[in-house]
Design a protein around this motif. Structure first.
Motif, PDB file in Angstrom:
ATOM      1  N   LEU A 122      -4.645   8.395   0.452  1.00 47.59           N
ATOM      2  CA  LEU A 122      -4.548   7.977   1.848  1.00 47.59           C
ATOM      3  C   LEU A 122      -3.891   6.608   1.925  1.00 47.59           C
ATOM      4  N   ASP A 123      -2.757   6.509   2.608  1.00 44.69           N
ATOM      5  CA  ASP A 123      -2.152   5.201   2.849  1.00 44.69           C
ATOM      6  C   ASP A 123      -2.746   4.652   4.146  1.00 44.69           C
ATOM      7  N   CYS A 124      -3.764   3.800   3.995  1.00 38.05           N
ATOM      8  CA  CYS A 124      -4.523   3.331   5.167  1.00 38.05           C
ATOM      9  C   CYS A 124      -3.962   2.055   5.778  1.00 38.05           C
ATOM     10  N   CYS A 157      -1.966   7.212   7.007  1.00 34.79           N
ATOM     11  CA  CYS A 157      -2.873   6.991   8.137  1.00 34.79           C
ATOM     12  C   CYS A 157      -3.028   5.506   8.442  1.00 34.79           C
ATOM     13  N   ASP A 158      -1.908   4.808   8.434  1.00 41.72           N
ATOM     14  CA  ASP A 158      -1.870   3.388   8.781  1.00 41.72           C
ATOM     15  C   ASP A 158      -1.989   3.253  10.302  1.00 41.72           C
ATOM     16  N   PRO A 159      -3.018   2.543  10.783  1.00 41.07           N
ATOM     17  CA  PRO A 159      -3.171   2.419  12.244  1.00 41.07           C
ATOM     18  C   PRO A 159      -1.969   1.762  12.924  1.00 41.07           C
ATOM     19  N   GLY A 214       3.291   5.015  10.886  1.00 41.36           N
ATOM     20  CA  GLY A 214       3.835   5.376   9.584  1.00 41.36           C
ATOM     21  C   GLY A 214       5.238   4.837   9.358  1.00 41.36           C
ATOM     22  N   ASP A 215       5.622   4.761   8.093  1.00 38.29           N
ATOM     23  CA  ASP A 215       6.963   4.295   7.710  1.00 38.29           C
ATOM     24  C   ASP A 215       7.753   5.356   6.954  1.00 38.29           C
ATOM     25  N   ILE A 216       7.047   6.299   6.341  1.00 37.72           N
ATOM     26  CA  ILE A 216       7.714   7.161   5.352  1.00 37.72           C
ATOM     27  C   ILE A 216       8.761   8.070   6.000  1.00 37.72           C
ATOM     28  N   ALA A 274       0.829  -1.216   0.000  1.00 38.18           N
ATOM     29  CA  ALA A 274       0.000   0.000   0.000  1.00 38.18           C
ATOM     30  C   ALA A 274       0.865   1.269   0.000  1.00 38.18           C
ATOM     31  N   THR A 275       1.886   1.290   0.859  1.00 36.81           N
ATOM     32  CA  THR A 275       2.721   2.499   0.958  1.00 36.81           C
ATOM     33  C   THR A 275       3.469   2.722  -0.360  1.00 36.81           C
ATOM     34  N   THR A 276       4.025   1.661  -0.888  1.00 35.46           N
ATOM     35  CA  THR A 276       4.749   1.772  -2.161  1.00 35.46           C
ATOM     36  C   THR A 276       3.802   2.240  -3.268  1.00 35.46           C
TER      37      THR A 276
END
Ligand SMILES: Nc1ncnc2c1ncn2[C@@H]1O[C@H](COP(=O)(O)OP(=O)(O)OP(=O)(O)O)[C@@H](O)[C@H]1O
Ligand SMILES: [Mg+2]
Length: 273
Positions: free
Chosen positions: A128-130, A37-39, A42-44, A14-16
């Motif tokens: 949105l990165d969920c 907005c990953d519960p 975040g990674d970025i 998803a993030t990629t």
């Protein structure tokens, strides 16, 4: 403005995908903002060595104090975004980074899940990165599911493999019962073709991102690399972004004429796994 939630099944990318689509977003649209907005956190920021503010935390503060942003005006995400460093091209990617721990995600996600319309002040598209769709979300109406319902749309990133496609089959009726339009975005490797998946699961497949670890490490992981247009992942993402933008025009009309407009949430049904 379009709000485009991207979710994955089992870390399928998803993030990629969010960062890849943002990098090659069609030029006729304004540069989009990726909102993490990953519960799970975040990674970025970690991948690109960015500070955590401005970011989702400052968005949440602004949402908590509507007087600061003006009555009825909402929050302009661009004021809380950062530009990813050294992309070696002119396609600047704007990102609202999230804190790394699930605990710190709770309040911002709860606010977004109730008031996604707060973001209407952002005059650009929002990806949105969920994060992952978790099993608990099916019955639990988690903030992520409420967020998808408010947007009326979910781009589900899935590997074309049997186990993941079975999970997608479980989620399809659940999301659709909540007036969430689902589009699958295939990612990485698997034996099933786009057309077969679309036909068998009766789901729209909006694109397919190749299995390309080197490009994924550059686009999503901040690794150094050549110009984006040389990356197979981004060439595929460009086609997907164009198809998505075309398709959003129709989804928007559908949403306007149904109850699944921003801010209206209907109960979910289903969930038998
Ligand atoms: N198209 C791709 N080809 C090859 N590897 C990929 C691709 N997309 C993502 N990856 C790799 O898969 C891993 C997971 O990707 P990513 O972090 O984007 O997934 P995610 O769904 O956001 O996961 P999480 O649930 O952990 O947030 C990363 O190592 C990433 O580099
Ligand atoms: Mg992720």
């Amino acid at each position: 403005m379009e709000v485009i939630p991207i979710v994955s099944l089992k870390s399928a990318g998803a993030t990629t995908a969010a960062l890849a689509l943002a990098t090659v977003w069609p030029e006729q649209r304004p540069a989009p903002v990726v909102l993490e907005c990953d519960p799970a956190g975040g990674d970025i920021a970690a991948h690109f060595d960015l500070p955590l503010t401005p970011g989702l935390v400052s968005v949440a503060l602004a949402m908590d104090r509507p007087a600061d942003v003006g009555e009825g005006m909402g929050v302009d995400l661009r004021l809380h975004s950062q530009v990813l460093p050294d992309r070696r091209d002119r396609s600047l990617v704007h990102v609202v980074v999230a804190p790394t721990s699930p605990e710190e995600m709770r309040r911002p996600l709860a606010l977004l899940a109730e008031k996604l319309s707060f973001l209407a002040a952002t005059e650009t598209d929002i990806l949105l990165d969920c994060g992952r769709l978790e099993a608990a979300s099916i019955q639990g109406r988690t903030p992520t599911v409420r967020l998808l319902q408010q947007a009326g749309l979910a781009i589900v990133v899935v590997r074309p493999q049997l186990s993941e496609l079975r999970r997608l089959a479980v989620w399809l009726p659940v999301l659709r019962s909540g007036h969430v339009e689902v589009m699958a975005l295939l990612s990485q490797r698997g034996p099933y073709a786009e057309s077969e998946i679309a036909h068998t699961l009766e789901v729209e497949v909006i694109g397919s991102l190749p299995d390309d670890p080197a490009s994924a490490a550059i686009v999503g992981g901040g690794a150094a690399g050549p110009r984006p247009d040389r990356l197979p992942l981004l060439r595929a993402a460009r086609a997907t972004a164009a198809a998505l933008v075309d398709r959003l025009a129709t989804v928007g009309r559908h949403r306007d004429s149904s109850e699944a407009v921003l801010g209206t949430v209907v109960p979910l049904t289903g969930g038998t796994r």
